[in-house]
Write a protein that holds these residues in place. Structure first.
Motif, PDB file in Angstrom:
ATOM      1  N   SER A   1       7.249   9.457   1.188  1.00  0.00           N
ATOM      2  CA  SER A   1       6.362   9.781   2.012  1.00  0.00           C
ATOM      3  C   SER A   1       4.892   9.048   2.276  1.00  0.00           C
ATOM      4  CB  SER A   1       5.673  11.321   1.647  1.00  0.00           C
ATOM      5  OG  SER A   1       6.677  12.259   1.777  1.00  0.00           O
ATOM      6  N   VAL A   2       4.563   8.494   1.115  1.00  0.00           N
ATOM      7  CA  VAL A   2       3.210   7.681   1.037  1.00  0.00           C
ATOM      8  C   VAL A   2       3.657   6.525   1.240  1.00  0.00           C
ATOM      9  CG1 VAL A   2       1.327   7.055  -0.326  1.00  0.00           C
ATOM     10  CG2 VAL A   2       2.215   9.388  -0.435  1.00  0.00           C
ATOM     11  N   GLY A   3       4.926   5.874   0.891  1.00  0.00           N
ATOM     12  CA  GLY A   3       5.521   4.628   1.166  1.00  0.00           C
ATOM     13  C   GLY A   3       5.572   4.540   2.527  1.00  0.00           C
ATOM     14  N   SER A   4       6.187   5.546   3.348  1.00  0.00           N
ATOM     15  CA  SER A   4       6.402   5.198   4.780  1.00  0.00           C
ATOM     16  C   SER A   4       5.042   5.218   5.577  1.00  0.00           C
ATOM     17  CB  SER A   4       7.084   6.709   5.254  1.00  0.00           C
ATOM     18  OG  SER A   4       7.087   6.616   6.533  1.00  0.00           O
TER      19      SER A   4
ATOM     20  N   SER B   1       3.969   1.641   5.170  1.00  0.00           N
ATOM     21  CA  SER B   1       4.717   0.485   5.795  1.00  0.00           C
ATOM     22  C   SER B   1       4.733   0.773   7.196  1.00  0.00           C
ATOM     23  CB  SER B   1       6.390   0.870   5.331  1.00  0.00           C
ATOM     24  OG  SER B   1       7.121  -0.001   5.872  1.00  0.00           O
ATOM     25  N   ARG B   2       4.541   1.810   7.595  1.00  0.00           N
ATOM     26  CA  ARG B   2       4.499   2.132   9.314  1.00  0.00           C
ATOM     27  C   ARG B   2       3.131   2.256   9.738  1.00  0.00           C
ATOM     28  NH1 ARG B   2       6.353   6.789  11.043  1.00  0.00           N
ATOM     29  NH2 ARG B   2       7.078   5.835  12.826  1.00  0.00           N
ATOM     30  N   ASN B   3       2.201   2.091   8.849  1.00  0.00           N
ATOM     31  CA  ASN B   3       0.666   2.030   9.339  1.00  0.00           C
ATOM     32  C   ASN B   3       0.388   3.298  10.116  1.00  0.00           C
ATOM     33  OD1 ASN B   3      -0.753  -0.343   8.343  1.00  0.00           O
ATOM     34  ND2 ASN B   3       0.744  -1.566   9.328  1.00  0.00           N
ATOM     35  N   GLY B   4       1.038   4.457   9.630  1.00  0.00           N
ATOM     36  CA  GLY B   4       0.842   5.850  10.294  1.00  0.00           C
ATOM     37  C   GLY B   4       1.729   6.716  10.178  1.00  0.00           C
ATOM     38  N   LEU B   5       1.645   7.772  10.891  1.00  0.00           N
ATOM     39  CA  LEU B   5       2.630   8.847  10.724  1.00  0.00           C
ATOM     40  C   LEU B   5       2.909   9.441  12.091  1.00  0.00           C
ATOM     41  CD1 LEU B   5       0.451  10.929   8.147  1.00  0.00           C
ATOM     42  CD2 LEU B   5       2.669   9.828   7.714  1.00  0.00           C
ATOM     43  N   ASP B   6       4.202   9.959  12.163  1.00  0.00           N
ATOM     44  CA  ASP B   6       4.750  10.550  13.510  1.00  0.00           C
ATOM     45  C   ASP B   6       4.277  12.018  13.509  1.00  0.00           C
ATOM     46  OD1 ASP B   6       5.814   8.657  15.118  1.00  0.00           O
ATOM     47  OD2 ASP B   6       7.356   8.337  13.558  1.00  0.00           O
ATOM     48  N   ILE B   7       3.569  12.577  14.131  1.00  0.00           N
ATOM     49  CA  ILE B   7       3.034  13.901  14.098  1.00  0.00           C
ATOM     50  C   ILE B   7       3.742  14.794  15.249  1.00  0.00           C
ATOM     51  CG2 ILE B   7       1.234  15.426  14.187  1.00  0.00           C
ATOM     52  CD1 ILE B   7       0.789  13.610  12.060  1.00  0.00           C
ATOM     53  N   PRO B   8       4.627  15.703  14.552  1.00  0.00           N
ATOM     54  CA  PRO B   8       5.286  16.411  15.651  1.00  0.00           C
ATOM     55  C   PRO B   8       4.524  17.436  16.466  1.00  0.00           C
ATOM     56  CG  PRO B   8       5.802  17.150  13.467  1.00  0.00           C
ATOM     57  CD  PRO B   8       4.937  16.147  13.189  1.00  0.00           C
TER      58      PRO B   8
ATOM     59  N   ALA C   1      -2.125   6.509  14.153  1.00  0.00           N
ATOM     60  CA  ALA C   1      -2.256   5.232  13.439  1.00  0.00           C
ATOM     61  C   ALA C   1      -3.372   5.206  12.211  1.00  0.00           C
ATOM     62  CB  ALA C   1      -2.908   4.491  14.542  1.00  0.00           C
ATOM     63  N   VAL C   2      -2.738   4.565  11.154  1.00  0.00           N
ATOM     64  CA  VAL C   2      -3.710   4.659   9.772  1.00  0.00           C
ATOM     65  C   VAL C   2      -3.264   3.163   9.426  1.00  0.00           C
ATOM     66  CG1 VAL C   2      -4.192   5.448   7.755  1.00  0.00           C
ATOM     67  CG2 VAL C   2      -3.253   7.088   9.319  1.00  0.00           C
ATOM     68  N   ALA C   3      -4.203   2.192   9.966  1.00  0.00           N
ATOM     69  CA  ALA C   3      -4.035   0.960   9.272  1.00  0.00           C
ATOM     70  C   ALA C   3      -4.186   0.562   7.718  1.00  0.00           C
ATOM     71  CB  ALA C   3      -5.075  -0.051  10.046  1.00  0.00           C
ATOM     72  N   HIS C   4      -3.213  -0.448   7.405  1.00  0.00           N
ATOM     73  CA  HIS C   4      -3.204  -0.632   5.958  1.00  0.00           C
ATOM     74  C   HIS C   4      -3.300  -2.083   5.788  1.00  0.00           C
ATOM     75  CE1 HIS C   4      -1.466   3.534   5.827  1.00  0.00           C
ATOM     76  NE2 HIS C   4      -2.069   3.497   4.616  1.00  0.00           N
ATOM     77  N   PRO C   5      -4.533  -2.820   5.861  1.00  0.00           N
ATOM     78  CA  PRO C   5      -4.734  -4.081   5.976  1.00  0.00           C
ATOM     79  C   PRO C   5      -4.152  -5.072   4.564  1.00  0.00           C
ATOM     80  CG  PRO C   5      -6.727  -3.077   5.773  1.00  0.00           C
ATOM     81  CD  PRO C   5      -5.820  -1.825   6.010  1.00  0.00           C
TER      82      PRO C   5
ATOM     83  N   TYR D   1       0.223  -5.596  -0.996  1.00  0.00           N
ATOM     84  CA  TYR D   1      -0.112  -5.345  -2.508  1.00  0.00           C
ATOM     85  C   TYR D   1       0.438  -3.706  -2.743  1.00  0.00           C
ATOM     86  CZ  TYR D   1      -3.593  -8.912  -2.106  1.00  0.00           C
ATOM     87  OH  TYR D   1      -4.272 -10.097  -1.441  1.00  0.00           O
ATOM     88  N   SER D   2       1.275  -3.351  -2.074  1.00  0.00           N
ATOM     89  CA  SER D   2       1.648  -2.020  -2.287  1.00  0.00           C
ATOM     90  C   SER D   2       3.049  -2.118  -2.597  1.00  0.00           C
ATOM     91  CB  SER D   2       1.700  -1.027  -0.922  1.00  0.00           C
ATOM     92  OG  SER D   2       2.359   0.200  -1.183  1.00  0.00           O
ATOM     93  N   VAL D   3       3.311  -1.388  -3.816  1.00  0.00           N
ATOM     94  CA  VAL D   3       4.805  -1.391  -4.403  1.00  0.00           C
ATOM     95  C   VAL D   3       5.470  -0.058  -3.627  1.00  0.00           C
ATOM     96  CG1 VAL D   3       3.991  -0.114  -6.341  1.00  0.00           C
ATOM     97  CG2 VAL D   3       6.235  -1.376  -6.277  1.00  0.00           C
ATOM     98  N   GLN D   4       4.692   0.702  -3.510  1.00  0.00           N
ATOM     99  CA  GLN D   4       5.449   2.058  -2.462  1.00  0.00           C
ATOM    100  C   GLN D   4       5.889   1.616  -1.350  1.00  0.00           C
ATOM    101  OE1 GLN D   4       3.265   6.067  -3.221  1.00  0.00           O
ATOM    102  NE2 GLN D   4       1.670   4.462  -3.123  1.00  0.00           N
ATOM    103  N   ALA D   5       5.001   0.680  -0.485  1.00  0.00           N
ATOM    104  CA  ALA D   5       5.458   0.194   0.661  1.00  0.00           C
ATOM    105  C   ALA D   5       6.898  -0.541   0.650  1.00  0.00           C
ATOM    106  CB  ALA D   5       4.338  -0.303   1.369  1.00  0.00           C
ATOM    107  N   ALA D   6       6.735  -1.638  -0.629  1.00  0.00           N
ATOM    108  CA  ALA D   6       8.064  -2.520  -0.869  1.00  0.00           C
ATOM    109  C   ALA D   6       9.055  -1.871  -1.014  1.00  0.00           C
ATOM    110  CB  ALA D   6       7.651  -3.495  -2.022  1.00  0.00           C
TER     111      ALA D   6
END
Length: 371
Positions: free
Chosen positions: A151-154, A157-164, A204-208, A212-217
């Motif tokens: 959930s946090v890795g997504s 990685s995606r720089n944000g969340l899809d809000i239904p 949108a939530v930018a992660h500049p 360095y994130s292993v969760q995203a990797a």
């Protein structure tokens, strides 16, 4: 009578106002670092473990690395990601704090607040973006069927969340065709979005500093990265966006994903790096579950190398069995747990940066020779 603390009264502050002790762009560990600090004895141990890992991967057995939050605080995210990209580790597991530090590095470039100073004035853990975005990611992930780590890795990685939207969530809640967990997760998410006044669509939530994130990797590569939090241990619980059901649903998925990997450890390798509580506790339950199921198939898990790394001095040779009760090593609880698992186990006193970079070099050397 309601005896609960009213969390809605807690004031949260912008993350960029916080003094953070670690800047990831200055402190991240590079592949060639710490070579001079590797003792001959440790180098020999790491060569043997590298061989174990290579053989484990050849037989398609699991190689799990479970680690405490200091591994992330020490700037090891990129190195851990490199282990995944090479296929040397098949599963990573950490606690809730490890997730938070990794996310803060990706989002803010900094992490690790001054606990002593901030708790004196009631500001410890009261950081708006950390509490809001991680809790929201868990609520969305719970609805999407993701685990805690994914959930946090997504999100990173995606720089944000899809809000239904409300209509979608109401439809799921009222549909008898939907599974109960999804209906409940939809109800929780709908309630949270209303409380936070968050509109449908892509948030949108930018992660500049996502590199360095292993969760995203792990999320991008598709390797399990699981988190095993304990309720109330992490700063996200101070925030109004925290939903216990979302934590529970995502953490349950991660525990079962971890247990699945443990069930594949015959002929594999388990590394426990700086985790005195989380790693041994989840391992013993998962191993027992795996043996319970494997017994029906005439299989077992005994040929699994368990390698434990922490900073406490080595005072006992665990290959000799459990120390007597009058020996201080008897009270090294996590080693006592691992020693009782019925698999080969050893302990190394080491800085996790020295250990993991040394192991990376040993494995990389084998890869070059194979190439």
């Amino acid at each position: 009578m309601n005896r609960e603390f009213d969390r809605s009264n807690v004031r949260h502050f912008p993350l960029d106002e916080r003094y953070s002790k670690i800047d990831i762009m200055e402190s991240f560990v590079r592949e060639g670092q710490f070579e001079d600090e590797l003792t001959p004895d440790m180098a020999e141990r790491l060569e043997k473990i590298a061989d174990e890992i290579v053989h484990a991967r050849e037989r398609n057995a699991a190689v799990i690395c479970a680690f405490g939050a200091h591994t992330i605080k020490n700037g090891m995210g990129k190195i851990l990601g490199a282990f995944l990209r090479h296929g040397w580790f098949t599963h990573l597991a950490t606690n809730g704090a490890g997730v938070i530090h990794d996310w803060e590095f990706a989002y803010h470039g900094k992490s690790s607040e001054d606990v002593r100073e901030n708790v004196q004035v009631g500001k410890f853990g009261t950081w708006e973006e950390t509490g809001l975005y991680i809790n929201l990611a868990l609520a969305v992930g719970a609805y999407e069927g993701l685990g805690y780590g994914a959930s946090v890795g997504s999100l990173i990685s995606r720089n944000g969340l899809d809000i239904p939207g409300e209509d979608e969530l109401q439809s799921v809640i009222s549909s008898p065709r939907e599974e109960l967990w999804r209906r409940a997760a939809a109800a929780d998410l709908l309630d949270l979005l209303g409380e936070l006044d968050i509109a449908a669509g892509f948030l949108a939530v930018a992660h500049p500093c996502a590199e360095y994130s292993v969760q995203a990797a792990a999320f991008d590569i598709g390797v399990p990265f699981t988190s095993h939090p304990m309720f109330g241990h992490d700063i996200i619980y101070t925030h109004r966006a925290n939903k216990g059901a979302a934590v529970g649903r995502t953490a349950e998925r991660d525990f079962l994903a971890y247990a699945r990997s443990v069930s594949e450890l015959e002929g594999g390798v388990y590394l426990s790096v700086g985790s005195a509580v989380m790693s041994p506790m989840i391992f013993e339950k998962s191993l027992s579950m795996a043996r319970n199921v494997n017994a029906k198939k005439g299989r077992d898990i005994r040929n699994c190398g368990i390698h434990v790394i922490d900073l406490q001095p080595e005072t006992w040779d665990w290959s000799m069995g459990e120390p007597p009760a009058d020996n201080p090593a008897y009270y090294l609880r996590f080693m006592k747990t691992f020693n009782r698992m019925g698999c080969p186990v050893d302990y190394t006193s080491a800085d996790n940066r020295v250990y993991l970079t040394g192991l990376y070099r040993a494995l990389n050397k084998r890869s070059r020779h194979e190439g």
